[in-house]
Design a protein around this motif. Structure first.
Motif, PDB file in Angstrom:
ATOM      1  N   ASP A  25       3.570  -4.189  11.560  1.00 13.79           N
ATOM      2  CA  ASP A  25       4.918  -3.694  11.858  1.00 13.79           C
ATOM      3  C   ASP A  25       5.675  -4.608  12.822  1.00 13.79           C
ATOM      4  OD1 ASP A  25       4.446  -1.536  10.208  1.00 13.79           O
ATOM      5  OD2 ASP A  25       4.113  -0.106  11.849  1.00 13.79           O
ATOM      6  N   SER A  26       4.941  -5.339  13.664  1.00 11.30           N
ATOM      7  CA  SER A  26       5.606  -6.218  14.628  1.00 11.30           C
ATOM      8  C   SER A  26       5.771  -7.639  14.091  1.00 11.30           C
ATOM      9  CB  SER A  26       4.834  -6.235  15.951  1.00 11.30           C
ATOM     10  OG  SER A  26       3.549  -6.815  15.784  1.00 11.30           O
ATOM     11  N   GLY A  27       5.452  -7.840  12.810  1.00 13.22           N
ATOM     12  CA  GLY A  27       5.701  -9.131  12.179  1.00 13.22           C
ATOM     13  C   GLY A  27       4.591 -10.150  12.323  1.00 13.22           C
ATOM     14  N   ALA A  28       3.416  -9.726  12.786  1.00 13.94           N
ATOM     15  CA  ALA A  28       2.305 -10.667  12.927  1.00 13.94           C
ATOM     16  C   ALA A  28       1.870 -11.184  11.556  1.00 13.94           C
ATOM     17  CB  ALA A  28       1.128  -9.991  13.628  1.00 13.94           C
ATOM     18  N   SER A  29       1.451 -12.422  11.531  1.00 13.38           N
ATOM     19  CA  SER A  29       0.980 -13.047  10.301  1.00 13.38           C
ATOM     20  C   SER A  29      -0.516 -12.803  10.167  1.00 13.38           C
ATOM     21  CB  SER A  29       1.277 -14.547  10.340  1.00 13.38           C
ATOM     22  OG  SER A  29       0.763 -15.162   9.187  1.00 13.38           O
ATOM     23  N   VAL A  30      -0.875 -11.678   9.578  1.00 15.45           N
ATOM     24  CA  VAL A  30      -2.279 -11.295   9.457  1.00 15.45           C
ATOM     25  C   VAL A  30      -2.662 -10.953   8.017  1.00 15.45           C
ATOM     26  CG1 VAL A  30      -2.577 -10.585  11.867  1.00 15.45           C
ATOM     27  CG2 VAL A  30      -1.764  -8.921  10.179  1.00 15.45           C
ATOM     28  N   GLY A  31      -1.871 -11.426   7.060  1.00 16.71           N
ATOM     29  CA  GLY A  31      -2.230 -11.268   5.661  1.00 16.71           C
ATOM     30  C   GLY A  31      -1.636 -10.069   4.951  1.00 16.71           C
ATOM     31  N   PHE A  32      -0.894  -9.252   5.655  1.00 15.96           N
ATOM     32  CA  PHE A  32      -0.298  -8.056   5.057  1.00 15.96           C
ATOM     33  C   PHE A  32       1.208  -8.070   5.282  1.00 15.96           C
ATOM     34  CE2 PHE A  32      -4.608  -6.993   6.334  1.00 15.96           C
ATOM     35  CZ  PHE A  32      -5.129  -6.446   5.181  1.00 15.96           C
ATOM     36  N   LEU A  33       1.921  -7.361   4.409  1.00 14.69           N
ATOM     37  CA  LEU A  33       3.371  -7.236   4.550  1.00 14.69           C
ATOM     38  C   LEU A  33       3.733  -5.787   4.841  1.00 14.69           C
ATOM     39  CD1 LEU A  33       4.488  -9.460   1.539  1.00 14.69           C
ATOM     40  CD2 LEU A  33       4.584 -10.039   3.978  1.00 14.69           C
ATOM     41  N   PRO A  34       4.762  -5.581   5.672  1.00 14.53           N
ATOM     42  CA  PRO A  34       5.211  -4.210   5.931  1.00 14.53           C
ATOM     43  C   PRO A  34       5.979  -3.661   4.739  1.00 14.53           C
ATOM     44  CG  PRO A  34       6.570  -5.780   7.155  1.00 14.53           C
ATOM     45  CD  PRO A  34       5.496  -6.568   6.451  1.00 14.53           C
ATOM     46  N   PRO A  35       5.942  -2.390   4.531  1.00 13.98           N
ATOM     47  CA  PRO A  35       5.124  -1.406   5.233  1.00 13.98           C
ATOM     48  C   PRO A  35       3.693  -1.430   4.703  1.00 13.98           C
ATOM     49  CG  PRO A  35       6.422  -0.298   3.563  1.00 13.98           C
ATOM     50  CD  PRO A  35       6.811  -1.762   3.518  1.00 13.98           C
ATOM     51  N   LEU A  36       2.746  -1.373   5.591  1.00 15.94           N
ATOM     52  CA  LEU A  36       1.333  -1.392   5.228  1.00 15.94           C
ATOM     53  C   LEU A  36       0.901   0.006   4.812  1.00 15.94           C
ATOM     54  CD1 LEU A  36      -1.413  -2.829   5.081  1.00 15.94           C
ATOM     55  CD2 LEU A  36      -1.706  -2.305   7.520  1.00 15.94           C
ATOM     56  N   ALA A  37       0.479   0.134   3.573  1.00 17.03           N
ATOM     57  CA  ALA A  37       0.013   1.427   3.062  1.00 17.03           C
ATOM     58  C   ALA A  37      -1.334   1.774   3.688  1.00 17.03           C
ATOM     59  CB  ALA A  37      -0.116   1.382   1.543  1.00 17.03           C
ATOM     60  N   THR A  38      -1.519   3.028   3.978  1.00 18.90           N
ATOM     61  CA  THR A  38      -2.781   3.491   4.568  1.00 18.90           C
ATOM     62  C   THR A  38      -3.961   3.139   3.676  1.00 18.90           C
ATOM     63  OG1 THR A  38      -1.633   5.264   5.719  1.00 18.90           O
ATOM     64  CG2 THR A  38      -4.006   5.524   5.419  1.00 18.90           C
ATOM     65  N   ALA A  39      -3.797   3.292   2.361  1.00 17.04           N
ATOM     66  CA  ALA A  39      -4.888   2.975   1.434  1.00 17.04           C
ATOM     67  C   ALA A  39      -5.243   1.490   1.499  1.00 17.04           C
ATOM     68  CB  ALA A  39      -4.512   3.371   0.016  1.00 17.04           C
ATOM     69  N   GLU A  40      -4.242   0.634   1.660  1.00 15.96           N
ATOM     70  CA  GLU A  40      -4.485  -0.801   1.754  1.00 15.96           C
ATOM     71  C   GLU A  40      -5.246  -1.134   3.035  1.00 15.96           C
ATOM     72  OE1 GLU A  40      -1.989  -4.992   1.294  1.00 15.96           O
ATOM     73  OE2 GLU A  40      -0.888  -3.146   1.724  1.00 15.96           O
ATOM     74  N   ALA A  41      -4.856  -0.508   4.136  1.00 14.33           N
ATOM     75  CA  ALA A  41      -5.553  -0.718   5.409  1.00 14.33           C
ATOM     76  C   ALA A  41      -6.985  -0.192   5.315  1.00 14.33           C
ATOM     77  CB  ALA A  41      -4.801  -0.025   6.548  1.00 14.33           C
ATOM     78  N   GLN A  42      -7.154   0.959   4.706  1.00  5.17           N
ATOM     79  CA  GLN A  42      -8.491   1.551   4.533  1.00  5.17           C
ATOM     80  C   GLN A  42      -9.392   0.612   3.734  1.00  5.17           C
ATOM     81  OE1 GLN A  42      -9.586   4.516   5.697  1.00  5.17           O
ATOM     82  NE2 GLN A  42     -11.486   4.730   4.557  1.00  5.17           N
ATOM     83  N   GLU A  43      -8.876   0.097   2.631  1.00  6.78           N
ATOM     84  CA  GLU A  43      -9.644  -0.819   1.786  1.00  6.78           C
ATOM     85  C   GLU A  43     -10.011  -2.088   2.558  1.00  6.78           C
ATOM     86  OE1 GLU A  43      -8.716  -3.557  -2.073  1.00  6.78           O
ATOM     87  OE2 GLU A  43      -8.017  -1.475  -2.161  1.00  6.78           O
ATOM     88  N   TYR A  44      -9.063  -2.590   3.339  1.00  9.33           N
ATOM     89  CA  TYR A  44      -9.332  -3.785   4.124  1.00  9.33           C
ATOM     90  C   TYR A  44     -10.470  -3.539   5.115  1.00  9.33           C
ATOM     91  CZ  TYR A  44      -9.203  -7.249   7.703  1.00  9.33           C
ATOM     92  OH  TYR A  44      -9.603  -8.187   8.611  1.00  9.33           O
ATOM     93  N   TRP A  45     -10.375  -2.475   5.918  1.00  9.08           N
ATOM     94  CA  TRP A  45     -11.402  -2.225   6.929  1.00  9.08           C
ATOM     95  C   TRP A  45     -12.758  -1.951   6.287  1.00  9.08           C
ATOM     96  CZ3 TRP A  45     -10.910  -4.339  11.278  1.00  9.08           C
ATOM     97  CH2 TRP A  45      -9.672  -4.443  11.904  1.00  9.08           C
ATOM     98  N   GLN A  46     -12.769  -1.297   5.134  1.00  5.40           N
ATOM     99  CA  GLN A  46     -14.049  -1.080   4.450  1.00  5.40           C
ATOM    100  C   GLN A  46     -14.675  -2.420   4.053  1.00  5.40           C
ATOM    101  OE1 GLN A  46     -15.648   1.747   4.498  1.00  5.40           O
ATOM    102  NE2 GLN A  46     -13.906   2.810   5.400  1.00  5.40           N
ATOM    103  N   SER A  47     -13.849  -3.384   3.642  1.00  5.07           N
ATOM    104  CA  SER A  47     -14.381  -4.707   3.292  1.00  5.07           C
ATOM    105  C   SER A  47     -14.917  -5.419   4.536  1.00  5.07           C
ATOM    106  CB  SER A  47     -13.320  -5.560   2.585  1.00  5.07           C
ATOM    107  OG  SER A  47     -12.346  -6.035   3.490  1.00  5.07           O
ATOM    108  N   VAL A  48     -14.273  -5.218   5.674  1.00  6.60           N
ATOM    109  CA  VAL A  48     -14.757  -5.793   6.934  1.00  6.60           C
ATOM    110  C   VAL A  48     -16.119  -5.196   7.280  1.00  6.60           C
ATOM    111  CG1 VAL A  48     -14.348  -5.948   9.436  1.00  6.60           C
ATOM    112  CG2 VAL A  48     -12.470  -6.348   7.820  1.00  6.60           C
ATOM    113  N   PHE A  49     -16.240  -3.870   7.178  1.00  4.32           N
ATOM    114  CA  PHE A  49     -17.510  -3.216   7.500  1.00  4.32           C
ATOM    115  C   PHE A  49     -18.621  -3.707   6.576  1.00  4.32           C
ATOM    116  CE2 PHE A  49     -14.733   0.651   8.733  1.00  4.32           C
ATOM    117  CZ  PHE A  49     -14.337   0.036   9.911  1.00  4.32           C
TER     118      PHE A  49
END
Length: 175
Positions: A25-49
């Motif tokens: 949301d603050s414009g950081a370059s971290v591979g995602f574009l706003p608005p970040l969907a909750t499902a997309e964030a969930q999928e990302y963190w699951q891949s990290v785990f």
């Protein structure tokens, strides 16, 4: 700064979601574009785990003095090919807006570098949006600018943008 196990990270999933959403949301370059969907964030963190459980990634976090809120996080993605076991990639340095410019990012990187040394990973690489404030941090910590790749990703404004590539050689430990 704390290096988490996958199980410990899963417990912090709501806070990790908030940290990622704040960065996007603050414009950081971290591979995602706003608005970040909750499902997309969930999928990302699951891949990290999953990568953590496989032993391919470390996740370090910075907590507020209250120990309840996450101020930041950074990941170390470990190369796994036999000829690349000396290197790792610094990724997703996230610092919550309320904690920026307070040394959190620097302390996270210092802790990450200590973990990399412990694992005999002496070559660190990273990339960031060319021209981003993060470049000042990386340069001040001894990361060497390799070059910029034009039109590497779509920025939050919808325009193609360059990425800056950096590396740092760490002294090996004698353990």
């Amino acid at each position: 700064m704390t290096s988490l196990s996958a199980a410990e990270a899963r417990v912090l999933l709501p806070q990790l979601h908030e940290l990622l959403h704040d960065a996007v949301d603050s414009g950081a370059s971290v591979g995602f574009l706003p608005p970040l969907a909750t499902a997309e964030a969930q999928e990302y963190w699951q891949s990290v785990f999953a990568a953590m459980e496989a032993g391919h990634r470390l996740l370090l976090v910075a907590r507020a003095p209250s120990e309840t809120d996450l101020l930041g996080a950074v990941q170390l993605d470990l190369a796994t090919r036999p000829n690349s076991l000396l290197r790792a990639e610094v990724s997703k340095l996230l610092v919550h807006r309320r904690a920026r410019r307070q040394g959190v990012g620097r302390r996270l990187l210092q802790a990450l570098e200590a973990e990399a040394r412990r694992l005999n990973r002496t070559t660190l690489i990273l990339d960031t949006r060319h021209g981003d404030h993060a470049e000042q941090l990386y340069q001040s910590m001894g990361y060497q600018f390799v070059g910029a790749i034009p039109e590497y990703f779509i920025n939050h404004d919808g325009q193609p943008h360059a990425t800056a590539v950096y590396y740092k050689l760490l002294a090996a430990t004698n353990e």
